[in-house]
Design a protein around this motif. Sequence first.
Motif, PDB file in Angstrom:
ATOM      1  N   ILE A 155       0.074  -4.906 -10.055  1.00  0.00           N
ATOM      2  CA  ILE A 155      -0.259  -3.777  -9.688  1.00  0.00           C
ATOM      3  C   ILE A 155       0.430  -3.428  -8.356  1.00  0.00           C
ATOM      4  O   ILE A 155      -0.172  -4.244  -7.687  1.00  0.00           O
ATOM      5  CB  ILE A 155      -2.108  -2.787 -10.407  1.00  0.00           C
ATOM      6  CG1 ILE A 155      -3.070  -3.791 -10.575  1.00  0.00           C
ATOM      7  CG2 ILE A 155      -2.420  -1.967  -9.370  1.00  0.00           C
ATOM      8  CD1 ILE A 155      -4.151  -3.376 -11.185  1.00  0.00           C
ATOM      9  N   LYS A 156       0.885  -1.841  -8.519  1.00  0.00           N
ATOM     10  CA  LYS A 156       1.508  -1.314  -7.195  1.00  0.00           C
ATOM     11  C   LYS A 156       1.094  -0.289  -6.398  1.00  0.00           C
ATOM     12  O   LYS A 156       1.214   0.889  -7.357  1.00  0.00           O
ATOM     13  CB  LYS A 156       3.307  -1.287  -6.899  1.00  0.00           C
ATOM     14  CG  LYS A 156       3.769  -2.176  -6.734  1.00  0.00           C
ATOM     15  CD  LYS A 156       5.270  -2.673  -7.506  1.00  0.00           C
ATOM     16  CE  LYS A 156       5.706  -4.434  -7.556  1.00  0.00           C
ATOM     17  NZ  LYS A 156       7.224  -4.482  -7.568  1.00  0.00           N
ATOM     18  N   TYR A 157       0.677   0.080  -5.665  1.00  0.00           N
ATOM     19  CA  TYR A 157       0.164   1.343  -5.023  1.00  0.00           C
ATOM     20  C   TYR A 157       0.960   1.647  -4.117  1.00  0.00           C
ATOM     21  O   TYR A 157       1.306   1.721  -3.165  1.00  0.00           O
ATOM     22  CB  TYR A 157      -1.461   0.882  -4.489  1.00  0.00           C
ATOM     23  CG  TYR A 157      -1.977   2.118  -4.313  1.00  0.00           C
ATOM     24  CD1 TYR A 157      -2.865   3.312  -4.557  1.00  0.00           C
ATOM     25  CD2 TYR A 157      -1.778   3.226  -2.537  1.00  0.00           C
ATOM     26  CE1 TYR A 157      -3.414   4.176  -4.501  1.00  0.00           C
ATOM     27  CE2 TYR A 157      -2.596   4.146  -2.322  1.00  0.00           C
ATOM     28  CZ  TYR A 157      -3.254   4.659  -3.331  1.00  0.00           C
ATOM     29  OH  TYR A 157      -4.522   5.848  -3.381  1.00  0.00           O
ATOM     30  N   VAL A 158       1.651   2.974  -4.956  1.00  0.00           N
ATOM     31  CA  VAL A 158       2.780   3.878  -4.053  1.00  0.00           C
ATOM     32  C   VAL A 158       2.375   4.698  -3.323  1.00  0.00           C
ATOM     33  O   VAL A 158       2.044   5.587  -4.724  1.00  0.00           O
ATOM     34  CB  VAL A 158       4.026   3.724  -5.059  1.00  0.00           C
ATOM     35  CG1 VAL A 158       5.153   4.122  -4.553  1.00  0.00           C
ATOM     36  CG2 VAL A 158       3.725   2.749  -6.000  1.00  0.00           C
ATOM     37  N   THR A 159       2.200   5.278  -2.433  1.00  0.00           N
ATOM     38  CA  THR A 159       2.161   5.910  -1.988  1.00  0.00           C
ATOM     39  C   THR A 159       3.028   6.948  -0.560  1.00  0.00           C
ATOM     40  O   THR A 159       3.186   6.164   0.744  1.00  0.00           O
ATOM     41  CB  THR A 159       0.397   5.767  -1.276  1.00  0.00           C
ATOM     42  OG1 THR A 159      -0.018   6.668  -0.399  1.00  0.00           O
ATOM     43  CG2 THR A 159       0.564   4.115  -0.154  1.00  0.00           C
ATOM     44  N   PRO A 160       3.344   7.940  -0.227  1.00  0.00           N
ATOM     45  CA  PRO A 160       3.374   8.646   1.056  1.00  0.00           C
ATOM     46  C   PRO A 160       2.942   8.111   2.331  1.00  0.00           C
ATOM     47  O   PRO A 160       3.495   8.907   2.812  1.00  0.00           O
ATOM     48  CB  PRO A 160       3.456  10.695   0.661  1.00  0.00           C
ATOM     49  CG  PRO A 160       2.525  10.226  -0.282  1.00  0.00           C
ATOM     50  CD  PRO A 160       1.872   9.069  -1.272  1.00  0.00           C
ATOM     51  N   LEU A 161       1.354   8.217   2.234  1.00  0.00           N
ATOM     52  CA  LEU A 161       0.452   7.301   3.417  1.00  0.00           C
ATOM     53  C   LEU A 161       1.278   6.301   3.848  1.00  0.00           C
ATOM     54  O   LEU A 161       1.574   5.574   2.906  1.00  0.00           O
ATOM     55  CB  LEU A 161      -0.722   6.927   2.840  1.00  0.00           C
ATOM     56  CG  LEU A 161      -1.682   8.706   2.609  1.00  0.00           C
ATOM     57  CD1 LEU A 161      -3.285   8.374   2.352  1.00  0.00           C
ATOM     58  CD2 LEU A 161      -1.136   9.686   3.757  1.00  0.00           C
ATOM     59  N   SER A 162       1.219   5.897   4.791  1.00  0.00           N
ATOM     60  CA  SER A 162       1.402   4.602   5.908  1.00  0.00           C
ATOM     61  C   SER A 162       0.466   3.306   5.076  1.00  0.00           C
ATOM     62  O   SER A 162       0.591   2.603   6.017  1.00  0.00           O
ATOM     63  CB  SER A 162       1.385   5.066   7.592  1.00  0.00           C
ATOM     64  OG  SER A 162       1.954   5.728   7.896  1.00  0.00           O
ATOM     65  N   LYS A 171      -8.033  -8.158  -4.242  1.00  0.00           N
ATOM     66  CA  LYS A 171      -7.512  -7.297  -5.577  1.00  0.00           C
ATOM     67  C   LYS A 171      -6.344  -7.854  -5.861  1.00  0.00           C
ATOM     68  O   LYS A 171      -5.373  -7.590  -7.536  1.00  0.00           O
ATOM     69  CB  LYS A 171      -8.188  -6.306  -5.463  1.00  0.00           C
ATOM     70  CG  LYS A 171      -9.890  -6.106  -5.980  1.00  0.00           C
ATOM     71  CD  LYS A 171     -10.322  -5.011  -5.609  1.00  0.00           C
ATOM     72  CE  LYS A 171     -11.788  -5.181  -5.870  1.00  0.00           C
ATOM     73  NZ  LYS A 171     -13.032  -5.025  -6.277  1.00  0.00           N
ATOM     74  N   ASN A 172      -5.591  -8.486  -5.097  1.00  0.00           N
ATOM     75  CA  ASN A 172      -4.283  -8.414  -5.442  1.00  0.00           C
ATOM     76  C   ASN A 172      -3.917  -7.861  -5.697  1.00  0.00           C
ATOM     77  O   ASN A 172      -2.061  -7.224  -6.622  1.00  0.00           O
ATOM     78  CB  ASN A 172      -3.986  -9.658  -6.119  1.00  0.00           C
ATOM     79  CG  ASN A 172      -2.571 -10.704  -6.239  1.00  0.00           C
ATOM     80  OD1 ASN A 172      -1.605 -10.236  -5.634  1.00  0.00           O
ATOM     81  ND2 ASN A 172      -1.853 -10.469  -7.558  1.00  0.00           N
ATOM     82  N   ILE A 173      -3.450  -6.185  -5.383  1.00  0.00           N
ATOM     83  CA  ILE A 173      -2.591  -4.636  -5.569  1.00  0.00           C
ATOM     84  C   ILE A 173      -1.726  -5.092  -4.235  1.00  0.00           C
ATOM     85  O   ILE A 173      -2.071  -5.034  -2.968  1.00  0.00           O
ATOM     86  CB  ILE A 173      -3.720  -3.606  -5.737  1.00  0.00           C
ATOM     87  CG1 ILE A 173      -4.372  -3.603  -6.910  1.00  0.00           C
ATOM     88  CG2 ILE A 173      -3.092  -2.275  -5.705  1.00  0.00           C
ATOM     89  CD1 ILE A 173      -6.096  -3.145  -6.936  1.00  0.00           C
ATOM     90  N   GLU A 174      -0.970  -4.694  -4.913  1.00  0.00           N
ATOM     91  CA  GLU A 174       0.211  -4.579  -3.557  1.00  0.00           C
ATOM     92  C   GLU A 174      -0.385  -2.736  -3.142  1.00  0.00           C
ATOM     93  O   GLU A 174       0.162  -2.051  -3.559  1.00  0.00           O
ATOM     94  CB  GLU A 174       1.574  -4.864  -4.345  1.00  0.00           C
ATOM     95  CG  GLU A 174       2.754  -4.842  -3.152  1.00  0.00           C
ATOM     96  CD  GLU A 174       3.992  -4.880  -3.776  1.00  0.00           C
ATOM     97  OE1 GLU A 174       5.002  -4.963  -2.985  1.00  0.00           O
ATOM     98  OE2 GLU A 174       4.200  -5.313  -5.447  1.00  0.00           O
TER      99      GLU A 174
END
Lengths: 411, 103
Positions: free
Chosen positions: A187-194, A213-216
């Motif tokens: 699971i990868k959490y890809v965000t425009p935030l920093s 939870k091992n979410i990048e």
Amino acid sequence: MKNIVILGGGTAGTIMANKLRQALEKDEWNIVLIDKEKTHYYQPGLLFIPFDIYKKQDVIKPKMNFFPSGVDVIFSEIERIEPDMNQVVLVDDKHIKYDILIIASGTSIRPEQTPGLMDNLWYNKIFDFYSLEGALALRDFLRKWEGGTMLINIVDLPYKCPVAPLEFAFLADEYFTKKGIRDKVKIKYVTPLSGAFTKPRANKMLSGLLEEKNIEIIPDYYIERVDNEHSSIVSYDNRELNFDLLAIVPLNMGSDMIERSGIGDDLNYVPTNKSTLQSEKFENIFVIGDAANLPTSKAGSVAHFASDILFENILSFIENRPLKAHFDGHANCYIETGFGKGSLIDFNYDTEPLPGTFPLPGIGPFGLLKNTKMNHYGKIMFRWMYWHLLLPGKELPIEPLMSMAGKCEKC
Amino acid sequence: MATKVYVNKEVNVNDEGFLTDPSQWSVDIAREIAKEEGILLTPKHLEVINYIRERVLKGETISMRSINKSGIVNVKELYELFPNTPLKLACKIAGVSKPASCV
């Protein structure tokens, strides 16, 4: 006879219709509410559908159930507002005059604004969870999915309910764990935030949970397009990320009717006085909820708190008194964190989410910026409160303005 | 509150180095902040910066999309001018707070 016209019968518009109809004499004030859709969606519930926690019937009810008698409801698309003529024009060219206009036309997802997003992978490997169709299609996909790389991507800011994609990540982690395939899913959490969240203390707490939870987290990422052939997303600075499943928060924009009326900003949000909720340009136009350009969260709780302020100011406006009620941007968000727990943040324009207890100092029962079972129950109970207390405009045991009681600045 | 000295002038900054009072800003200060970030300001940079200041001082929010629509640069060019985190970097050099749409 005078006219108040409300544009939009979602959370904000429905609450305002209920409050105003109760307060104003029927032989003095006519209230008209215009909306294009007949179904009310309990939007916080959409998040639970992909994971088979809620069903379709848990989140939809007819809008008519929540409008008070004595309000003229028109189901129609709006062509435009003509502020100089004090009138609203419907698509069938019907003109509706107003003395006071309340814009509550919300915001919606615009997947078509990102190149390649709605191509052949749309509802095939790419899903949104902000629409019922998207949430249901994603549920069907997840039931059969055996694993791979899942990207959660936010296209741009602002978007509805800033914590929703985080909750989505936490619930997905639980779902795959219980299904016995967590080791097969990245699971990868890809965000425009920093980071995970904008405000420092909440960011620290939520980043910690993602890590646990091992979410990048992949921060500072602005998606430019979807490459359907390679099943990847590409950022403006050419970072390519492959996916087997993309859960996307598409660009959010206010209603096109706002653009047609020439009264919105780049994203069709109406410039609004952040304190009085009056339009910056027209004194008999007020704006509430996601339709406004206020520097706070686009969330139901904000619309709900703002409704008390707007109600007071409209009564003052009617009686030619100064607008004395001031909104502080108060937002209150329960955050599902998975495995029967939840967190809670309470903040406003000036105060970031702080740790503590809510609503009672030292007692709670809810824990701010803490991860507890009680917070999760708060979220679950809220659905009942939403339908039975909040939409009908009844008193809730929470004050509209944020309180520092129970919060700890130095913790 | 923290302060920092640019071109012999003391300015108020937050813990990330953003000016907290946009009125203390000047083009010379912008050059200094840019230098710290490894950027040599060109007229194009300044055009973007002035656009951001104008919008933000009017109380409007600034986003990637609004800059794209400004007609000054598109998003790709913005990345070339202000690498990696263009919006944040441009706001920092423009002496205004971090983009307020981040709620």
